[in-house]
Each structure stands twice: as structure tokens, then as C-alpha cells.
Motif scaffolding. Sequence first.
Motif, short mmCIF file in Angstrom:
data_model
loop_
_atom_site.label_atom_id
_atom_site.label_comp_id
_atom_site.label_asym_id
_atom_site.label_seq_id
_atom_site.Cartn_x
_atom_site.Cartn_y
_atom_site.Cartn_z
N THR A 1 63.43 -47.99 -48.33
CA THR A 1 64.27 -47.38 -49.09
C THR A 1 64.93 -45.82 -48.94
N ARG B 1 64.37 -44.16 -46.12
CA ARG B 1 65.03 -44.26 -44.88
C ARG B 1 66.52 -44.82 -44.70
N ALA B 2 66.63 -45.93 -45.64
CA ALA B 2 67.98 -46.58 -45.72
C ALA B 2 68.93 -45.40 -46.57
N LYS B 3 68.28 -44.74 -47.29
CA LYS B 3 69.23 -43.66 -48.10
C LYS B 3 69.62 -42.62 -47.25
N GLY B 4 69.09 -42.78 -45.83
CA GLY B 4 69.58 -41.47 -45.09
C GLY B 4 68.63 -40.23 -45.06
N MET B 5 67.46 -40.32 -45.73
CA MET B 5 66.72 -39.17 -45.95
C MET B 5 66.06 -38.97 -44.46
N THR B 6 66.03 -37.53 -44.00
CA THR B 6 65.46 -37.30 -42.85
C THR B 6 64.15 -37.64 -42.56
N ASN B 7 63.50 -37.58 -41.34
CA ASN B 7 62.09 -38.09 -41.02
C ASN B 7 61.28 -36.97 -41.61
N LYS C 1 57.80 -35.48 -48.27
CA LYS C 1 58.02 -35.79 -49.51
C LYS C 1 57.85 -36.97 -50.32
N HIS C 2 58.29 -38.11 -49.53
CA HIS C 2 58.15 -39.53 -50.19
C HIS C 2 56.72 -39.97 -49.74
#
Lengths: 321, 325
Positions: free
Chosen positions: A222, A224-230, A236-237
Amino acid sequence: MYKYIIRRLLIFIPMLFVLTIFVFGLIQAAPGDPITGKNFDPNIDPEVFERQKEALGLNDPIHVQYWNWVTKVMQGDFGESYIFKGRDVSELIGERIGNTFYLGIFTLFITIIVSIPIGIYSAKKPYSILDYGATTFGFFGLAVPNFFFGLVAIYVFSIKLGWLPSQGSVSSPGLTGIELFLDKLQHLILPGLTLGLAGTASYMRFMRSEVLDVLASDYIRTARAKGMTNRNVLYKHTLRNAMIPIITLLGFEVGILLSGAVITEGVFQYPGIGTLFLSSIGNRDYPVIMAINLMLGFFILLGNLLADIFYSIVDPRIRYD
Amino acid sequence: MSEVKLLEVSGLKTYFHLENKAVAKAVDGVDFYIRPGETVALVGESGSGKSITSLSIMKLINKPGKIEDGRISFGGKDLVGLNDKQMTNVRGKEIGMIFQEPMTALNPVFTIGNQIIETLIRHKKMTKNEARLRAIELLKVVGFPRAEETMKEYPHQLSGGMRHRAMIAIAISCDPKLLIADEPTTALDVTIQAQILDLMDEMKKKFNMAVLLITHDLGVVAEYADRIMVMYGGQIVEETTIEKLFLTPKHPYTMGLLDSLPSLEKEVDRLGAIKGTVPPAHRFPIGCRFSDRCPKVMSKCRDMNPSIYETDAEESHRVRCYLYE
Ligand SMILES: Nc1ncnc2c1ncn2[C@@H]1O[C@H](COP(=O)(O)OP(=O)(O)OP(=O)(O)O)[C@@H](O)[C@H]1O
Ligand code: SF4
Ligand SMILES: [Mg+2]
């Protein structure tokens, strides 16, 4: 959350009581008493030993002995050492606890700063050269016994290379300030590495598998699908979740380090609680043995308590049980 | 309807290279398009390649999977050519996605508010406070009356349906042009299902989003989609409008799917249901991938896989079957 912490603290008290019973019972169960081994001397009248036993309270019924001991312990009085005549147990422990404390903190620090970054990197790049290297080191660290690694380290770094001191906690008593600090640090390096080896190895492996598990989870997809950076996904996640079980283990680590310190201190003749413990066992210095046992138990319980509290802080799911 | 295409996928192949050297052709030559603002359904049995198709569009295929070939043209860009960093500016911003598992799709250790806010800050360059206000608004839009409090709650404090709403709020937060919903409601009970689908439909109209709706529930399709694509064995086997698919289905597989739907007229006559199961993606039959299960199989069907044939001059009705050669 506060409710949870208070509840946890309240459970701590009866646990301490159970601990005192254990410590006391264990000593009672051990064969022999402080007089054993000395009453073979034919020149001494057996009456003398009998009087000594009486004076130490060893002839009282068990529950009376326990009660006398526990009430004193609660007032911070651990009695006098049988061997070092006229010295309080708390004094003996007080002289050495600082050293063991430094050793523990140093070891924990090394363990964390080495194992966690390597674990994360191994998970980020599984089956890379560094990952294989870490795996090899991990097996080595877990397979080699502490004392053996300590002896090899002394042989290589003290005797052959002469880089680091092989024993003690300071070189000369006159040092002060920064010099004293650096000197103490030098004395910590070999025992610290020895004591931390197994822990570092297992935390590294554990961190790796934890991060890999979390990276494969739905909520990371999820993120990654939100466009959070690597970077964000990892630091964080992923990390916040991967650290949760690690924190629990670190709580147990307090106890593991203290018990491990007994052997390691012995190998390096490091003047801490461990060496005191070993000599007290040899001398059947019961008050000291009991005090140290109690202390070990206390720190193990405390470690678990702290782990639970940290756990409730990092994992929101815990707070509402 | 406009002929501008928002998304155009052509010749997409996504393969998984398995350890025993076998290759699972999860997506094997898929072509389709989505126009701005329309809802396109992608249906098919489990394992037919629906999720891998949608994850390929997002470029979220993990090892051992890889996009082997094809173009994914979105708003003029070819996504296949973008690197991972460039893709992070498409994901969540231009294409939103919601997943099937409401229980595990939100991060358990961060508040709902945090998870919406970080998306807004990432893509909309908002300040923390602006993002917070917008997040509250979004939560209200998706049906949280006490949005301020919900912001401070953790996923485990919400019910499955509520988590789904929160996911939708995240997915639409940056006004994407396309929303991909991978079986958005399978895990929910029927009434909540309808609420969530209605909500998605409402959001779609409000924000003029296109939707790629993945499901295996043909009932859902009939109600919400404009067009439909039926997938089988990593390929699209039939593609047309909703009306045509239900009134004049052409592919034997589609007919089988429709027959297995419970219907009022036919009572409980399930004889039409398709026998057998989808072949695994690393062991498709040589000819038509449906040939082992097809009631109308002919001898040539077993020799070569048919291409997809256009059967309708006016509005597209493509069928991958020798019967329509
Ligand atoms: N990580 C993987 N490794 C190997 N094969 C995979 C992997 N992921 C998917 N596949 C294969 O790809 C094919 C398509 O899977 P996909 O998840 O797209 O199916 P689906 O249509 O979404 O099914 P469902 O309705 O169950 O979600 C399956 O046959 C599966 O075996
Ligand atoms: S091509 Fe042949 S086997 Fe395939 S669906 Fe058509 S009739 Fe059936
Ligand atoms: Mg799927």
C-alpha cells in the motif's frame, strides 16, 4: 497506555517476592553450608563450628531464616560477607557494579549499532555478497563459545599484536578525566566484543528476517502504491514494524548479558560482579551469592518490564487489551 | 464517448521466472485501453492474471516477476520506460490503488490521519497543517462523521468496512485520473460491499476518475462498469460493453461464466458451470488456453492459440476464439 504501564508495574511487585523465594530456596537446596570444607581441621574443636553456625543463624528453622533475610533485604541490608570479614555485601557489590554496568552498556551499544544496520542491509539486498558475509559471520558468532573467542582475542590482540589490554578495568590508578575514560574504554573493547558476539550475530539474523517479512506485507505494498519513496518505505513504514519484536528481545538481552558477563569477566579478570560471583561461589560466601542472584533476577525482570513498556509505546495494538 | 485514451496497454507480458527454470506467464500479451472517466471491469477466475495486470500498470511487480515486453501508455507517458523513482511520482498521484485485504492493507503502527497526510505531503506539496485539514475533509467525504477523531485512530480500531473507506480516502486523496480497485469488496459482507461500491462510484463521478475494477463477481460488473474485459490464462479473451457481454456473449468461457451465475429465470440449473480449473501459468496448453475445458473445442484449437478477433464494426467486441475467425 498509562493504565497498561501501571498494571504492569503492579505485577512486578509480587514477581519480586517470588524471586526472593527462588533465590533463597536455591541456596538451601545446594549441598553444604559455609562451614563445609573447613571443619576437617582436626585441631579445631567442633564446638567452635557449632557456635559459628548458631551465630550466623544457620540453625534456625528455614522460614525464620528466610524471613530474617527478606526483611533485611527490603531495607537494603544484604548482610556481611562470610569471607571478607567485616565488609557489607552491598559495599562489595557497590565497588564492582559500576564496571559490570559499563561492560553491559558498551556491549549493548556495540550489538545494536552493528547488528541492526547490517540486518537491514542484508534484507534490502538479500543474497548479495555482504548478505552472505553476514550470514557466515552469524553462524560463526553463534557457534563459537564466548570464553573461547575471549581467549583467542586475548592471544591475538593482547599477546601477539599488543594493541589492547588483556585484563583488568584500568591500567594505573592515577588517571583522571578524559584519560581515565579512554583507558577504561580500551579495557572494555575485548570483553565487550566477546560478550556481544553471540547477541550481535543473532540480532543481525533476526533483523534481516523481520525486515524481509515486513517488506512482503500488504501495508508495504500500500505504501508503495501511494508513491512513497523507497527511503520512506524502508525507514518509516518497514522499520517501525520490524523493530517491535526486536525491542522485546532487547529486554531479555539485559538478563542474557548479565549472566554472560560472569564467564566473560572471568576470562578477562575484569573486576565486575561476574568475577565477584565466581569467587563467592568458590568460597561459599552465601550472602554475596544470594545478593548477586537476587540482583541478576531483578535485572531480568526489570528488562522484561522495560520491554513490555517500550512495546506498548511502539505498537498501538497493545494499549487497548 | 470520447476517443481520447487515458491508459493504453499493448502487448503486455509479465513473467515469473521460477526456481526450477519454469516460466509462469502470468500476463501474456494483454491489450486494452481505458478512456477518461469510464469504469472498465476486469473479470476472470482466480489465477487468470488480473492482479498481476494491475500491479504491472503500477510497476509494483516484485522478483522473480518482471515486465518482459509491452507498452503501458498513460497520459502520453510510457510507464514501462520509467525508473522506480519516476514511478513514485505516478503512483498515488496519477493512479490510485485500493487492495482487497482491508485487514492488512493499512500500516498498523501509524494513525489513519498520518497515513493520509503523508500521501498529501508527498504529492501535493502541502504543509502539514494544510494536509491535516484536507485529510479531515477527505474522511468526511468517504463517510466518517467524526473525522477529527478518526484521524487519531489506528487501523485496528476500525471495522473492515471502515478501513476500506480509509483506503479509498488515501487512494483518491491526490485526485488521481485512474483508480485501480483490485477486488475491493471480496472480504466484506454484502451490505457493506454495496456501500463501498456505491461510494467508489460516487467518488468516480465527483472527481471524474476512470476506474479499473477487478472482480470475479459479474453482478458487481453489471451495475457499475461501462465496459468489461474477461481474462483467462494471462490473456484477454473477450472485451466489449456491458450490454453486449450480457446479451450476446461470444467466447465459450464467458458463456460458461454467465451460465454459472444464479439467475431467477433458470432457477438452480448450474449445469452450465465450467468444468475443471484454470491451468497454472507455467503449464498452459499449446493451443487455445481454454481448449481443455471448452465445450466447443475443435481440432485446430489444440494446435495454436487463436489471436483476438474484432467481431463488431461499430463498437468494439473482441473475442479470442476460432469460432469468430
Ligand atoms: N510471485 C509469484 N511467483 C510465481 N507465480 C506467480 C506469482 N504471483 C503470481 N503468480 C502467478 O500468476 C498468475 C496470475 O496471478 P494473479 O494474482 O494475477 O491472479 P488473479 O487473477 O488476480 O487471481 P485472484 O482472483 O485469485 O486474485 C497465477 O497463476 C500465479 O500462479
Ligand atoms: S478457440 Fe476453440 S477451444 Fe478456444 S475457446 Fe474457441 S472454440 Fe474453445
Ligand atoms: Mg488477484
